[in-house]
Scaffold this motif. Sequence first.
Motif, short mmCIF file in Angstrom:
data_model
loop_
_atom_site.label_atom_id
_atom_site.label_comp_id
_atom_site.label_asym_id
_atom_site.label_seq_id
_atom_site.Cartn_x
_atom_site.Cartn_y
_atom_site.Cartn_z
N GLY A 320 -4.80 -18.05 0.86
CA GLY A 320 -4.47 -17.30 2.06
C GLY A 320 -3.06 -16.74 2.00
O GLY A 320 -2.82 -15.59 2.37
N GLY A 321 -2.11 -17.56 1.53
CA GLY A 321 -0.74 -17.08 1.41
C GLY A 321 -0.61 -15.95 0.41
O GLY A 321 0.11 -14.97 0.65
N LEU A 322 -1.32 -16.06 -0.72
CA LEU A 322 -1.29 -14.98 -1.71
C LEU A 322 -1.92 -13.70 -1.16
O LEU A 322 -1.43 -12.60 -1.42
N ALA A 323 -3.01 -13.85 -0.41
CA ALA A 323 -3.65 -12.67 0.18
C ALA A 323 -2.70 -11.96 1.13
O ALA A 323 -2.63 -10.72 1.15
N MET A 324 -1.95 -12.73 1.92
CA MET A 324 -1.00 -12.13 2.85
C MET A 324 0.06 -11.33 2.09
O MET A 324 0.43 -10.23 2.47
N GLY A 325 0.54 -11.91 0.98
CA GLY A 325 1.56 -11.24 0.20
C GLY A 325 1.06 -9.97 -0.46
O GLY A 325 1.73 -8.94 -0.45
N LEU A 326 -0.12 -10.03 -1.02
CA LEU A 326 -0.67 -8.87 -1.72
C LEU A 326 -1.02 -7.74 -0.76
O LEU A 326 -0.95 -6.56 -1.12
N LEU A 327 -1.41 -8.10 0.47
CA LEU A 327 -1.81 -7.08 1.44
C LEU A 327 -0.62 -6.43 2.15
O LEU A 327 -0.78 -5.33 2.71
N GLY A 328 0.55 -7.07 2.12
CA GLY A 328 1.70 -6.54 2.85
C GLY A 328 2.02 -5.09 2.52
O GLY A 328 2.08 -4.24 3.42
N PRO A 329 2.24 -4.74 1.25
CA PRO A 329 2.54 -3.34 0.91
C PRO A 329 1.42 -2.38 1.28
O PRO A 329 1.68 -1.26 1.73
N ALA A 330 0.15 -2.81 1.10
CA ALA A 330 -0.98 -1.94 1.44
C ALA A 330 -1.03 -1.68 2.95
O ALA A 330 -1.28 -0.56 3.39
N VAL A 331 -0.77 -2.73 3.73
CA VAL A 331 -0.74 -2.57 5.18
C VAL A 331 0.36 -1.59 5.58
O VAL A 331 0.19 -0.75 6.47
N GLY A 332 1.52 -1.69 4.91
CA GLY A 332 2.61 -0.77 5.20
C GLY A 332 2.23 0.68 4.94
O GLY A 332 2.55 1.57 5.74
N ARG A 333 1.55 0.92 3.83
CA ARG A 333 1.12 2.30 3.52
C ARG A 333 0.10 2.79 4.54
O ARG A 333 0.11 3.97 4.95
N LEU A 334 -0.82 1.91 4.96
CA LEU A 334 -1.81 2.30 5.98
C LEU A 334 -1.13 2.60 7.31
O LEU A 334 -1.55 3.52 8.04
N PHE A 335 -0.08 1.84 7.62
CA PHE A 335 0.66 2.12 8.86
C PHE A 335 1.30 3.50 8.80
O PHE A 335 1.25 4.26 9.79
N ASP A 336 1.93 3.84 7.69
CA ASP A 336 2.56 5.16 7.56
C ASP A 336 1.53 6.28 7.74
O ASP A 336 1.86 7.36 8.25
N ARG A 337 0.30 6.02 7.34
CA ARG A 337 -0.73 7.07 7.39
C ARG A 337 -1.47 7.12 8.73
O ARG A 337 -1.71 8.20 9.27
N PHE A 338 -1.82 5.94 9.26
CA PHE A 338 -2.70 5.92 10.45
C PHE A 338 -2.04 5.38 11.71
O PHE A 338 -2.62 5.47 12.80
N GLY A 339 -0.84 4.80 11.61
CA GLY A 339 -0.19 4.22 12.78
C GLY A 339 -0.52 2.75 12.95
O GLY A 339 -1.23 2.14 12.13
N GLY A 340 -0.03 2.16 14.04
CA GLY A 340 -0.10 0.72 14.23
C GLY A 340 -1.38 0.18 14.84
O GLY A 340 -1.87 -0.87 14.43
N ARG A 341 -1.95 0.86 15.82
CA ARG A 341 -3.09 0.30 16.55
C ARG A 341 -4.30 -0.02 15.68
O ARG A 341 -4.93 -1.08 15.87
N PRO A 342 -4.69 0.83 14.71
CA PRO A 342 -5.85 0.49 13.86
C PRO A 342 -5.64 -0.77 13.03
O PRO A 342 -6.60 -1.30 12.47
N LEU A 343 -4.41 -1.23 12.92
CA LEU A 343 -4.12 -2.44 12.16
C LEU A 343 -3.88 -3.64 13.07
O LEU A 343 -4.41 -4.72 12.84
N VAL A 344 -3.07 -3.43 14.12
CA VAL A 344 -2.65 -4.56 14.96
C VAL A 344 -3.81 -5.12 15.77
O VAL A 344 -3.97 -6.35 15.89
N ILE A 345 -4.64 -4.26 16.35
CA ILE A 345 -5.73 -4.76 17.20
C ILE A 345 -6.75 -5.57 16.39
O ILE A 345 -7.08 -6.71 16.77
N PRO A 346 -7.27 -5.07 15.25
CA PRO A 346 -8.15 -5.93 14.44
C PRO A 346 -7.45 -7.19 13.95
O PRO A 346 -8.07 -8.26 13.86
#
Length: 477
Positions: A320-346
Amino acid sequence: MPSPQLDTPAMPAAPARGRTPAVIRLLVFATFVVILNETIMINAIPQLMAALHIDEQTAQWLSTAFMLTMAAVIPITGWFLQRVSTRHAYAAAMGLFLIGTALAAVAPSFEVLLAARIIQASGTAVMMPLLMTTLMQVVPEEDRGRVMGNMSLAISVAPAMGPAVSGVILQLGSWRLLFVLVLPIAALITWSGLKRLENVGEPRPGSIDWFSVTTAAAGFGGLVYGLSRFEGGDVRVAAAIVAAGLATIAVFVLRQLWLQKHGVPLLDLRTLLHRTYAIALILMSVAFMAMLGSLMLLPLYLQSVRGLSALETGLLVMPGGLAMGLLGPAVGRLFDRFGGRPLVIPGAIGLMAALAGFTQVSMTMPYWQILALHALLSVSLAATFTPVFTLGLGSVPAPLYSHGSSILSTLQQVAAAFGTALVITVMSARAAALRSTGTTDVLASLGGMRLAFVIGAALSVIVVITAVLLPSRVPPK
């Protein structure tokens, strides 16, 4: 006399688009190492209880005191970071961390070990706001999600990885190895950082209000200490300490409001007037309460109830900890593209689902199910924290960045300490009540843990509500 090497001219804040500035990479690495120590003691509690002849509640203070020290020191950093160079702040932070780590490695008693943890925490407290403030100064707004995703490695992944790392280390030897192995790594990072780090921004002169420092430390410390006293049974004494802590915090707030008009506030509360920042602050605080409380309960459940070793516990929560680390940069790129709500609510919904699942822990719950729930918790937190940090800090004016990051970091630590004390108190009280009815120790502990997980699940409902209130993008200033 200031060191010429530490007072090199500030670097220009003009990094290439799409690249993470070198200063941020250095600070992320250093911050990861120091924050990892916030939760690295969790798996060592059973060993420490035997080695130092202390009970569980006393041992818990090695983690709680770390968080409370950060909560007391971080309010000063908003003022501190505006008045010293980046390199001076880095040298002070890592110097304190190294001293505390060396002292902890040779601590002959619980009291010395507790003092060492407090010194460690004093250095760690400077690193988090230093990283966030520098990021906001040197990274263009369109790249902040991606870079903040990398920063999440330090802010959210490091606390989550602490139990896993300590589980592996404890299998090799005593609890002292937790500090012996960290010390040379931290020393190398300190040397490398001082050799390569460049100053960002220009320091401004100013005096410090020691009354504010005292009331902040006494207020936040008293609040969490009072909560931990509820386990002892004297409700009136505990309630009096909590009330005194809240009253002192109120004095601190009034002092800051007065200083905003007549002087230089230690913590500029005008950041709270920005709606997006205020919502992000609430969401982050409650999420950290639920996260740290659960991270405290899970190792206790796996070792005390299910009989796993520290290594087995660490390996179970490591994916779980490794998954969180690996997903961090990808989540950041998705935020730059789509904004916060599509990520924060799910993410908030996933957090609630994971904590609800943990309320069903039993003597026979399959380990794959525990692993899956922890992985869901970690992935949900990865989807939540990066957008929340980016939206919250991005919504305040540039002159308030250091104060905004200090408030964010302060409440993060207070919330974590509050959540930890809350679940331990609830767990212990419920277990004691069950034992009084003739329930066996193991089943009583299990009953206490299940009720404590219910508290975490209830807190996650607040996270979902605040997630819905957040915008997708930073509103125009």
